[in-house]
Enzyme design. Structure first.
Site, PDB file in Angstrom:
ATOM      1  N   GLU A   1       7.994 -15.578 -71.353  1.00  0.00           N
ATOM      2  CA  GLU A   1       7.232 -14.410 -71.796  1.00  0.00           C
ATOM      3  C   GLU A   1       7.892 -13.094 -71.390  1.00  0.00           C
ATOM      4  O   GLU A   1       7.867 -12.123 -72.155  1.00  0.00           O
ATOM      5  CB  GLU A   1       5.823 -14.485 -71.220  1.00  0.00           C
ATOM      6  CG  GLU A   1       4.888 -13.407 -71.711  1.00  0.00           C
ATOM      7  CD  GLU A   1       3.469 -13.633 -71.204  1.00  0.00           C
ATOM      8  OE1 GLU A   1       2.763 -12.635 -71.024  1.00  0.00           O
ATOM      9  OE2 GLU A   1       3.095 -14.788 -70.981  1.00  0.00           O
ATOM     10  N   ASP A   2       8.479 -13.045 -70.197  1.00  0.00           N
ATOM     11  CA  ASP A   2       8.939 -11.770 -69.649  1.00  0.00           C
ATOM     12  C   ASP A   2      10.444 -11.665 -69.441  1.00  0.00           C
ATOM     13  O   ASP A   2      10.914 -10.660 -68.903  1.00  0.00           O
ATOM     14  CB  ASP A   2       8.231 -11.502 -68.311  1.00  0.00           C
ATOM     15  CG  ASP A   2       6.753 -11.218 -68.499  1.00  0.00           C
ATOM     16  OD1 ASP A   2       6.391 -10.671 -69.544  1.00  0.00           O
ATOM     17  OD2 ASP A   2       5.962 -11.562 -67.608  1.00  0.00           O
TER      18      ASP A   2
END
Length: 741
Positions: free
Chosen positions: A99-100
């Site tokens: 996600e990051d």
């Protein structure tokens, strides 16, 4: 929106920064914790996951300023405390990488295997897809999380660990984000932990959420509890000793521990019953943990032989476990000195399952692969996913989940003795749908305990229910007002929506053809596929959806024809303006409207009286037949009965932010003392809130020494209302302030 990230995400650095020493310390402690739980564990996969996460997150920092990689390490610690398997621990360390950072799921699978990939994918929010609104993103994130959770419950264990650490570090965020995340925690994550039987995590999530949602009430309650801490501890110590002596005398081996009821549970009881802390009879609790079921019942007999039980407070969750697997005996008794306290009695195994719930199936020392397929907690998740798959509206997804999570249970029986667990307040219709969809759809009547009863009758614990059916019978729209279970509500809505949609498509098609004839437009001259193309401009996937929208009155047939045949259809005539939320002497511009409808300059709309939304509240529009657009608060109970017709939903938003005043009804529960009303009116004046009406009466129905003040006040928006309510609550003697519909 499901929001659990508190990082200012920066491009990952290729090398770990100097501050990585704290991360190394956390990892070393994690490895030691894992070895303590399973001395022969191979921790090499754990080290690989940590190094991968540290490399990918690099120099990223959270809003608190700490290195981002410390967050997944704390999550892994929470999972290690539950003694979960290596897949869970690796997922905890890797859950933010896709996600990051620039990590991919294929990269995760190549390095850590398919099981870890699936869990990481389930724990990753949808970040690269376009959504029209935050609510839509929220709904899809919930749907995705639950889908993966049903396939592998370890996904939700990681999500709960992630949310718990984020709640512990929530202070570094803005007040707005604190409230949003805390509210979501109380509405979604804590109830999920409860449904999975994870009492320890649920309790901490609720108390942390309470601290941010109601900071003043939380601080006041904690001060009041703390002021009596020494007295309560002394009393509990005395009770524990007396129980241990009595159980030893009866040769019942047991460990006895005392506790004060959790702050959030106390708050809910005070708010629900409008009472003081002194009136909470189960504020103090004693837990007896013994070695067998036989001794559980023996201990209950010892307790009741020495202290008087309080009627209606004896519950046997051993014989009838809760759907989340919780087992225990509960009773409340009148103890020494006239003080009431609660007693919970369970075995060691029951206690472990009560604290850890479904997480207990992945303990290292037991080597289990997970819960059985027929485990009620897994069955519940799979049923919920099946319902959510068919729901198109974001509001329906979230509200269904909240409704299903928050309900207490009632236990009813079929004539053959099968136990049916339903939300409290359920009716025979809920019972019928719980048996089978066909039984619910064809239900025409019911017998409860051998007697014919109305279908709206509320079921009680122990009722024996017999459903009467008739072939060809179909669900009634009126049933939506009386059912409580998500299953029954979903099935009824699905049937009604299907019927209404078919009717709307037919009406919409005839409406368009009639308007075309009136304007002299020949539908046969319109190119094939043109209608599908125009449907897309209106947010409809195909012509049938556009016909349905026309049939429900969402769009004008004249406008559709103008797009279909701009050279053939005349310009649409501007219709006369209709009444709006507040009449104006001159024709207002769109920016002047209190409520705006996207794409419509001069809508016919009104605020629904059932919920009376005010600026600041999330709102939703519903196209009525002949009355225009009704604007409801998103959490209005009536919205659940309306939104089964998805085509009637319309996006609305608050318009001007001028000093408009909106009437709001509030009910204040207070002590009955002189001068209190004068203090309340003075506070309202200071907060610039006018009183439209006021009615006060002595004697609260829940307390003889109380009073109730029912008033309608004027506020500008939700923030103004919150300031007023907070100011009133600070007055000595105020028990509760609640807004009513």
């Amino acid at each position: 929106m499901i929001e659990s990230k508190m990082a200012a995400v920066e491009p990952p650095a290729p090398m770990a920064p100097p501050e990585a020493s704290e991360a190394e310390r956390l990892y070393t402690e994690l490895e030691e914790k894992v070895r303590a739980g399973r001395p022969n564990a191979d921790v090499a996969p754990l080290r690989r996951a940590y190094e991968f996460a540290a490399s990918k997150h690099g120099a990223q920092r959270r809003a608190s300023g700490e290195m981002f990689v410390e967050h997944p390490l704390h999550v892994a610690h929470i999972l290690a405390d539950l003694q979960l398997d290596m897949v869970c621990l690796q997922t905890g360390l890797l859950h933010d990488t896709v996600e990051d950072t620039n990590a991919s799921l294929d990269e995760i699978e190549a390095n850590f295997g398919a099981h870890v990939r699936r869990c990481v994918e389930g724990a990753t929010k949808l970040g690269k897809l376009h959504f029209y609104s935050r609510e839509e993103r929220q709904a899809e994130n919930l749907r995705k999380m639950l889908l993966f959770m049903a396939a592998d419950p370890r996904v939700i264990l990681v999500k709960l660990g992630d949310r718990l650490h984020n709640m512990r570090t929530l202070s570094s965020l803005s007040r707005e984000r604190q409230e949003r995340i805390a509210r979501e925690t109380l509405d979604i994550y804590a109830p999920i932990a409860h449904r999975l039987g994870m009492g320890k995590i649920r309790g901490e999530l609720e108390d942390l959420g309470f601290r941010y949602i109601e900071p003043e009430a939380s601080a006041d309650l904690m001060r009041e509890i703390e002021s009596k801490r020494l007295e309560n501890e002394a009393y509990l110590k005395e009770i524990q000793h007396e129980i241990e002596v009595r159980l030893s005398r009866e040769n019942i081996p047991a460990h006895v521990e005392g506790r004060v009821k959790r702050a959030y549970s106390v708050y809910l009881k005070l708010k629900r019953q409008k009472i003081h802390l002194d009136e909470v009879y189960d504020l103090l609790a004693v837990r007896i943990i013994t070695d067998s079921v036989r001794n559980c019942y023996g201990a209950l007999g010892v307790i009741h032989s020495d202290w008087h039980p309080i009627p209606g407070r004896i519950k046997d969750f051993i014989a009838l476990p809760r759907p989340n697997g919780y087992q225990s005996l509960h009773t409340s008794v009148m103890g020494p000195g006239g003080h009431c306290f609660e007693v919970q009695i369970r075995t060691e195994e029951m206690h472990r399952l009560a604290e850890e719930g479904i997480a207990a199936h992945w303990k290292y020392k037991e080597g289990k692969r997970g819960p059985d397929a027929d485990d009620q907690r897994v069955v519940w998740m799979r049923q919920l996913v099946d319902w959510l798959r068919e729901m198109r509206e974001p509001e329906a997804v979230e509200s269904t989940l909240k409704l299903d999570l928050a309900s207490e249970e009632v236990y009813a029986f079929t004539p053959k003795g099968r136990v049916v667990v339903l939300p409290r307040g359920s009716t025979p219709i809920d019972f019928a749908f719980a048996i089978h969809s066909d039984v619910g759809s064809t239900c025409t009547g019911a017998k409860v305990n051998g007697r014919m009863v109305p279908l709206k009758q509320t079921l009680e614990d122990g009722d024996v229910v017999e459903i009467l059916t008739q072939p060809g019978h179909v669900p009634s729209r009126d049933w939506l007002a009386i059912v409580k279970s998500s299953r029954a509500r979903h099935k009824i809505k699905h049937y009604i929506n299907t019927v209404e949609r078919e009717r709307a498509i037919e009406v919409g098609q005839k409406y368009l053809e009639k308007e075309a004839r009136r304007l002299g437009v020949q539908m046969s001259r319109i190119a094939a596929g043109a209608l599908d193309s125009v449907a897309g401009e209106y947010g409809c996937s195909r012509a049938e959806d556009l016909y349905a929208a026309l049939g429900f009155g969402r769009f004008s047939a004249r406008q559709v024809l103008q797009k279909l045949a701009p050279d053939l259809a005349p310009e649409p005539v501007v219709e006369a303006p209709a009444a709006r939320t507040a009449p104006a002497p001159a024709q207002p511009t769109p920016s002047d409207l209190v409520i705006r409808v996207k794409g419509i300059d001069d809508p016919l709309l009104y605020r629904a009286r059932c919920c009376n939304p005010i600026p600041g509240q999330p709102i939703v529009g519903y196209v009525t037949r002949g009355k225009g657009i009704a604007v409801h608060a998103r959490d209005c109970p009536n919205v659940q009965n309306l939104m089964y017709e998805a085509e009637r939903k319309i996006d609305v938003e608050w318009g001007r932010a001028e000093a408009d005043s909106f009437p709001v009804r509030v009910v204040i529960h207070t002590d009955d003392r002189p001068g209190l009303l004068a203090q309340i009116t003075s506070v309202l004046a200071n907060e610039e809130s006018n009183i439209r009406s006021l009615e006060a009466s002595a004697g609260d129905k829940r307390s003889a020494d109380g009073a109730v003040i029912d008033m309608t006040i004027e506020v500008h928006d939700t923030k103004h209302l919150q300031r007023v309510v907070s100011a009133v609550r600070r007055i000595s003697g105020i028990r509760d302030v609640e807004r009513t519909q």
